[in-house]
Scaffold this active site. Structure first.
Site, mmCIF file in Angstrom:
data_model
loop_
_atom_site.group_PDB
_atom_site.id
_atom_site.type_symbol
_atom_site.label_atom_id
_atom_site.label_comp_id
_atom_site.label_asym_id
_atom_site.label_seq_id
_atom_site.Cartn_x
_atom_site.Cartn_y
_atom_site.Cartn_z
ATOM 1 C CB THR A 11 -0.946 -0.022 1.222
ATOM 2 O OG1 THR A 11 -1.827 -1.128 1.057
ATOM 3 C CG2 THR A 11 -1.770 1.236 1.343
ATOM 4 C CB SER A 53 2.571 -7.979 1.232
ATOM 5 O OG SER A 53 1.435 -7.990 2.033
ATOM 6 C CB THR A 86 0.683 -3.857 6.337
ATOM 7 O OG1 THR A 86 -0.621 -3.829 5.761
ATOM 8 C CG2 THR A 86 1.325 -2.492 6.281
ATOM 9 C CG ASP A 87 -2.492 -7.624 3.580
ATOM 10 O OD1 ASP A 87 -2.806 -6.800 4.455
ATOM 11 O OD2 ASP A 87 -3.120 -7.742 2.503
HETATM 12 N N1 ASP Z 1 -2.900 -5.451 0.900
HETATM 13 C C1 ASP Z 1 -1.769 -4.588 1.119
HETATM 14 C C2 ASP Z 1 -0.486 -5.391 1.003
HETATM 15 O O1 ASP Z 1 -0.143 -6.080 1.926
HETATM 16 C C3 ASP Z 1 -1.904 -3.986 2.458
HETATM 17 C C4 ASP Z 1 -0.826 -3.018 2.834
HETATM 18 O O2 ASP Z 1 0.226 -2.894 2.261
HETATM 19 O O3 ASP Z 1 -1.073 -2.345 3.835
HETATM 20 O O4 ASP Z 1 0.166 -5.282 0.008
#
Ligand code: ASP
Length: 323
Positions: A11, A53, A86-87
């Site tokens: 993200t 991710s 973050t995932d």
């Molecule tokens: N869905 C995103 C990812 O992990 C969430 C994020 O980056 O916060 O790529």
């Protein structure tokens, strides 16, 4: 000396187009903003992947780990920052914690809001991660996760909330430290023994099975028949499983497939407290390995590295159970 920033996607590198977030090239602009506010720090960057991710594979983690090990040998590089979705951030962070071998700071960050959102937290998280990587107090601390003004250890931290900015928590311990007005403060050390496991190739077919009331052996037996190299059981409470899973557990152990037990509780260790059928004490006698207080996704990363390194059953047991 400089800080090397490795972009991998997530993200922090996304903007909203037609109502959904997708990877954007304008994330590079945040580096310009950061460069002008952190003028004393020389920053270089590379774009390794541009992936959300959930698309990051174990092979990608190894590619990233090899690159970090290479950068760490460069006398001109003081610390390394990785941006990541973050995932699955905690899995990559823990992989790197086990796989990389350097006293230099390695810091992972990301963001919960994308570039198009008013509350975009990318610039502050990246700036904080660079400050942490540049700090002499960050040496020899293993891989660090920096978001929302807090520093956490890769071993301890987990994503706890689907959208909150303070989603990353070390639930049983609290953060290692904070970044306050561009200064880095540590409150405590980590006391887990850090292992270094650096296999040449990765065998990633290790799966996680979650336990629930009245679960049976079907999924375990399926994995046994399909060349699975190891199984993580996300057990109940203190580390117990429903009685109908015992047959599958015995089947896997008879085929020398290691099983590591974790808990679906968010806090606390698994222990061989209960003697009933399927209780922790019974599982221990059968040969199930106890995963301490690692969550199942991190236990999987550790088991993948151990199996890829060719560890035997006793060696695998030691790295999970010996302090
Ligand atoms: N869905 C995103 C990812 O992990 C969430 C994020 O980056 O916060 O790529």
């Amino acid at each position: 000396m400089k800080i090397m920033v490795i972009f991998t996607g997530g993200t922090i590198s996304m903007e909203r187009i037609n109502n959904s977030a997708v990877i954007s090239s304008s994330f590079i602009d945040i580096l310009n903003t950061i460069n002008s506010s952190l003028q004393d720090i020389e920053i270089e960057h590379i774009e390794l992947f541009m992936k959300p991710s959930p698309h990051i594979s174990i092979e990608d983690m190894k590619t990233l780990g090899d690159l970090i090990n290479k950068f760490a040998l460069d006398d001109d590089i003081k610390g390394i920052v990785v941006t990541h979705g973050t995932d699955t951030l905690e899995e990559t962070a823990y992989f790197l914690d086990l796989y990389t071998n350097t006293s230099k700071p390695v810091v992972i960050t990301g963001s919960m809001r994308n570039i198009s959102e008013l509350s975009y937290d990318g610039p502050s998280n990246l700036a904080n991660a660079i400050l942490v990587a540049n700090s002499k107090y960050s040496l020899n601390r293993g891989v660090l996760v920096v978001l929302n003004g807090e520093i956490n250890s890769a071993r301890e931290v987990t994503k706890t909330h689907t959208m909150a900015l303070d989603t990353f928590k070390s639930l049983e311990y609290g953060p290692l430290g904070v970044i306050d007005s561009d200064d880095v403060y540590y409150y405590r050390d980590i006391h887990f023994k850090r292992r270094n496991i650096t296999p040449k190739c990765i065998l990633s077919n290790v799966e996680i099975i979650k336990c629930y009331a009245d679960a049976n052996s079907n999924l375990i037996n399926y994995l046994v028949e399909n060349n699975t190299k190891g199984i993580i059981l996300e057990g109940l409470g203190r580390g117990n499983v429903p009685i109908k899973m015992i047959e599958g557990i015995k089947n896997a152990l008879n085929k020398n497939i290691p099983i590591v037990l974790t808990s679906r509780c968010m806090k606390g260790r698994v222990l061989d407290s209960y003697g009933y059928e399927g209780g922790g004490n019974h599982l221990k006698k059968l040969g199930v390995i106890f995963g301490d207080n690692l969550n199942s996704q991190k236990a999987r990363i550790k088991l993948i590295l151990a199996i890829s390194q060719g560890y035997n059953f006793q060696e695998i047991k030691n790295i999970f159970e010996k302090k």
